[in-house]
Design a protein around this motif. Structure first.
Motif, PDB file in Angstrom:
ATOM      1  N   MET A   1     -22.386  19.404 -32.136  1.00 26.69           N
ATOM      2  CA  MET A   1     -21.882  20.275 -33.161  1.00 26.69           C
ATOM      3  C   MET A   1     -20.438  20.452 -32.492  1.00 26.69           C
ATOM      4  O   MET A   1     -19.269  20.833 -32.394  1.00 26.69           O
ATOM      5  N   ALA A   2     -21.183  21.927 -31.392  1.00 20.77           N
ATOM      6  CA  ALA A   2     -20.971  22.464 -30.789  1.00 20.77           C
ATOM      7  C   ALA A   2     -19.648  22.419 -30.093  1.00 20.77           C
ATOM      8  O   ALA A   2     -18.446  22.479 -30.186  1.00 20.77           O
ATOM      9  N   GLN A   3     -19.792  20.892 -29.490  1.00 18.77           N
ATOM     10  CA  GLN A   3     -18.511  20.455 -28.605  1.00 18.77           C
ATOM     11  C   GLN A   3     -17.958  19.708 -29.193  1.00 18.77           C
ATOM     12  O   GLN A   3     -16.921  19.613 -29.531  1.00 18.77           O
ATOM     13  N   SER A   4     -17.962  18.821 -30.190  1.00 15.13           N
ATOM     14  CA  SER A   4     -17.395  19.155 -30.872  1.00 15.13           C
ATOM     15  C   SER A   4     -15.703  20.123 -31.725  1.00 15.13           C
ATOM     16  O   SER A   4     -15.199  19.645 -32.038  1.00 15.13           O
ATOM     17  N   GLN A   5     -16.380  21.227 -31.822  1.00 14.33           N
ATOM     18  CA  GLN A   5     -15.942  22.079 -32.752  1.00 14.33           C
ATOM     19  C   GLN A   5     -15.134  22.638 -31.361  1.00 14.33           C
ATOM     20  O   GLN A   5     -13.882  23.435 -31.473  1.00 14.33           O
ATOM     21  N   ALA A   6     -15.785  22.844 -30.195  1.00 17.44           N
ATOM     22  CA  ALA A   6     -14.542  23.466 -29.306  1.00 17.44           C
ATOM     23  C   ALA A   6     -13.562  22.321 -28.646  1.00 17.44           C
ATOM     24  O   ALA A   6     -12.687  22.658 -28.374  1.00 17.44           O
ATOM     25  N   GLN A   7     -13.627  20.817 -29.160  1.00 21.83           N
ATOM     26  CA  GLN A   7     -12.553  19.760 -28.926  1.00 21.83           C
ATOM     27  C   GLN A   7     -11.195  19.869 -29.702  1.00 21.83           C
ATOM     28  O   GLN A   7     -10.521  20.233 -29.545  1.00 21.83           O
ATOM     29  N   SER A   8     -12.281  20.543 -31.046  1.00 18.28           N
ATOM     30  CA  SER A   8     -10.718  20.908 -31.833  1.00 18.28           C
ATOM     31  C   SER A   8      -9.781  21.792 -32.083  1.00 18.28           C
ATOM     32  O   SER A   8      -8.450  21.894 -32.109  1.00 18.28           O
ATOM     33  N   HIS A   9     -10.580  22.528 -31.445  1.00 20.20           N
ATOM     34  CA  HIS A   9      -9.683  24.483 -31.446  1.00 20.20           C
ATOM     35  C   HIS A   9      -9.825  23.409 -29.785  1.00 20.20           C
ATOM     36  O   HIS A   9      -7.994  24.692 -29.716  1.00 20.20           O
ATOM     37  N   GLN A  10      -8.962  23.316 -28.951  1.00 20.16           N
ATOM     38  CA  GLN A  10      -8.251  22.676 -27.543  1.00 20.16           C
ATOM     39  C   GLN A  10      -7.071  21.272 -28.250  1.00 20.16           C
ATOM     40  O   GLN A  10      -6.353  21.456 -27.063  1.00 20.16           O
ATOM     41  N   ARG A  11      -7.445  21.072 -29.421  1.00 19.20           N
ATOM     42  CA  ARG A  11      -6.630  20.329 -29.809  1.00 19.20           C
ATOM     43  C   ARG A  11      -5.346  20.911 -29.997  1.00 19.20           C
ATOM     44  O   ARG A  11      -5.517  21.583 -30.710  1.00 19.20           O
ATOM     45  N   PRO A  12      -3.988  20.344 -29.966  1.00 19.43           N
ATOM     46  CA  PRO A  12      -3.164  21.442 -30.622  1.00 19.43           C
ATOM     47  C   PRO A  12      -3.518  20.445 -31.878  1.00 19.43           C
ATOM     48  O   PRO A  12      -3.574  19.900 -32.942  1.00 19.43           O
ATOM     49  N   PRO A  13      -3.072  21.505 -33.178  1.00 15.47           N
ATOM     50  CA  PRO A  13      -2.983  21.546 -34.953  1.00 15.47           C
ATOM     51  C   PRO A  13      -2.114  20.401 -35.535  1.00 15.47           C
ATOM     52  O   PRO A  13      -2.591  20.088 -36.092  1.00 15.47           O
ATOM     53  N   ILE A  14      -1.247  20.619 -34.702  1.00 15.08           N
ATOM     54  CA  ILE A  14      -0.303  19.236 -35.215  1.00 15.08           C
ATOM     55  C   ILE A  14       0.015  17.550 -34.317  1.00 15.08           C
ATOM     56  O   ILE A  14       0.861  18.517 -33.101  1.00 15.08           O
ATOM     57  N   THR A  15      -0.179  16.400 -34.392  1.00 13.67           N
ATOM     58  CA  THR A  15       0.258  15.863 -33.175  1.00 13.67           C
ATOM     59  C   THR A  15       0.790  14.459 -34.313  1.00 13.67           C
ATOM     60  O   THR A  15       0.488  14.289 -35.224  1.00 13.67           O
ATOM     61  N   CYS A  16       1.567  13.545 -33.598  1.00 13.83           N
ATOM     62  CA  CYS A  16       1.958  12.470 -34.101  1.00 13.83           C
ATOM     63  C   CYS A  16       2.242  11.506 -33.015  1.00 13.83           C
ATOM     64  O   CYS A  16       2.114  11.543 -32.102  1.00 13.83           O
ATOM     65  N   HIS A  17       1.991   9.956 -33.878  1.00 13.46           N
ATOM     66  CA  HIS A  17       2.240   8.771 -33.246  1.00 13.46           C
ATOM     67  C   HIS A  17       3.298   7.827 -33.722  1.00 13.46           C
ATOM     68  O   HIS A  17       2.718   7.316 -34.577  1.00 13.46           O
ATOM     69  N   VAL A  18       4.144   7.699 -32.731  1.00 12.59           N
ATOM     70  CA  VAL A  18       4.871   6.470 -33.133  1.00 12.59           C
ATOM     71  C   VAL A  18       4.576   5.120 -32.399  1.00 12.59           C
ATOM     72  O   VAL A  18       4.645   4.770 -31.770  1.00 12.59           O
ATOM     73  N   LEU A  19       4.483   3.925 -33.683  1.00 14.46           N
ATOM     74  CA  LEU A  19       4.144   2.945 -33.197  1.00 14.46           C
ATOM     75  C   LEU A  19       5.445   1.640 -33.112  1.00 14.46           C
ATOM     76  O   LEU A  19       5.915   2.027 -34.459  1.00 14.46           O
ATOM     77  N   ASP A  20       5.665   0.839 -32.886  1.00 16.84           N
ATOM     78  CA  ASP A  20       6.521  -0.032 -32.807  1.00 16.84           C
ATOM     79  C   ASP A  20       6.476  -1.191 -33.322  1.00 16.84           C
ATOM     80  O   ASP A  20       5.433  -2.184 -32.378  1.00 16.84           O
ATOM     81  N   THR A  21       6.539  -1.398 -34.791  1.00 15.60           N
ATOM     82  CA  THR A  21       5.464  -2.562 -35.261  1.00 15.60           C
ATOM     83  C   THR A  21       6.883  -4.152 -35.413  1.00 15.60           C
ATOM     84  O   THR A  21       5.720  -5.273 -35.260  1.00 15.60           O
ATOM     85  N   THR A  22       7.936  -3.840 -34.270  1.00 15.59           N
ATOM     86  CA  THR A  22       8.190  -5.277 -33.977  1.00 15.59           C
ATOM     87  C   THR A  22       7.584  -6.115 -32.637  1.00 15.59           C
ATOM     88  O   THR A  22       7.710  -7.388 -32.441  1.00 15.59           O
ATOM     89  N   THR A  23       6.709  -4.943 -31.788  1.00 17.21           N
ATOM     90  CA  THR A  23       6.518  -5.163 -30.951  1.00 17.21           C
ATOM     91  C   THR A  23       4.730  -5.320 -30.405  1.00 17.21           C
ATOM     92  O   THR A  23       3.982  -5.310 -29.998  1.00 17.21           O
ATOM     93  N   GLY A  24       4.566  -4.252 -31.272  1.00 16.70           N
ATOM     94  CA  GLY A  24       3.196  -3.952 -32.105  1.00 16.70           C
ATOM     95  C   GLY A  24       2.970  -2.868 -30.173  1.00 16.70           C
ATOM     96  O   GLY A  24       1.178  -2.790 -30.157  1.00 16.70           O
ATOM     97  N   ARG A  25       3.952  -2.173 -29.695  1.00 16.10           N
ATOM     98  CA  ARG A  25       3.342  -1.219 -29.119  1.00 16.10           C
ATOM     99  C   ARG A  25       4.142   0.188 -28.876  1.00 16.10           C
ATOM    100  O   ARG A  25       5.006   0.121 -30.308  1.00 16.10           O
ATOM    101  N   PRO A  26       3.616   0.810 -28.184  1.00 10.50           N
ATOM    102  CA  PRO A  26       4.308   2.456 -28.852  1.00 10.50           C
ATOM    103  C   PRO A  26       5.945   2.861 -28.493  1.00 10.50           C
ATOM    104  O   PRO A  26       6.676   2.061 -27.498  1.00 10.50           O
ATOM    105  N   ALA A  27       6.085   3.340 -29.815  1.00  9.11           N
ATOM    106  CA  ALA A  27       7.375   3.432 -29.009  1.00  9.11           C
ATOM    107  C   ALA A  27       7.638   5.129 -27.882  1.00  9.11           C
ATOM    108  O   ALA A  27       7.545   6.227 -28.643  1.00  9.11           O
TER     109      ALA A  27
END
Length: 125
Positions: A1-27
């Motif tokens: 539990m402590a490890q997952s809490q530490a990881q969540s504090h290291q992550r940026p609070p807001i992230t995004c990920h874009v996938l191109d559905t025509t190729t099935g690959r990252p945009a």
């Protein structure tokens, strides 16, 4: 539990990920802007470009912790140049996703599945 809490504090609070559905690959190379809409803040507007994996991140955690009420953010994905570089005349020149942040200690991940004539999004993990 402590490890997952530490990881969540290291992550940026807001992230995004874009996938191109025509190729099935990252945009990759898609400009993204994060703006704080409410409470109104002209000072919080961050711009980035998705990396080779189609991911973008924000590092403005202090703004999330300062406000007491819910926060409304907008992620604006500039899709026109992305599609034009692929020879596609897409229907949506940009996609804007607005979302509410209520829990300041949570991570907010916003995936965008993108096609030239459609898109879908959801709250990821």
């Amino acid at each position: 539990m402590a490890q997952s809490q530490a990881q969540s504090h290291q992550r940026p609070p807001i992230t995004c990920h874009v996938l191109d559905t025509t190729t099935g690959r990252p945009a990759a190379g898609l400009p993204v802007t994060l703006s704080l809409l409410s409470p109104s803040s002209k000072s919080l507007q961050l711009s980035a470009t998705t990396n080779g994996d189609g991911r973008g991140t924000s590092t403005q955690q202090q703004h999330q912790q300062e406000a007491k009420d819910e926060l409304v953010f907008a992620l604006r994905f500039e899709t026109r140049a992305y599609w034009e570089s692929r020879g596609v005349a897409a229907f949506f020149p940009e996609v804007e996703v607005r979302f509410v942040v209520r829990a300041r200690d949570e991570h907010y991940h916003v995936p965008l599945l993108l096609g030239p004539f459609n898109y879908t999004t959801y709250r990821g993990s």
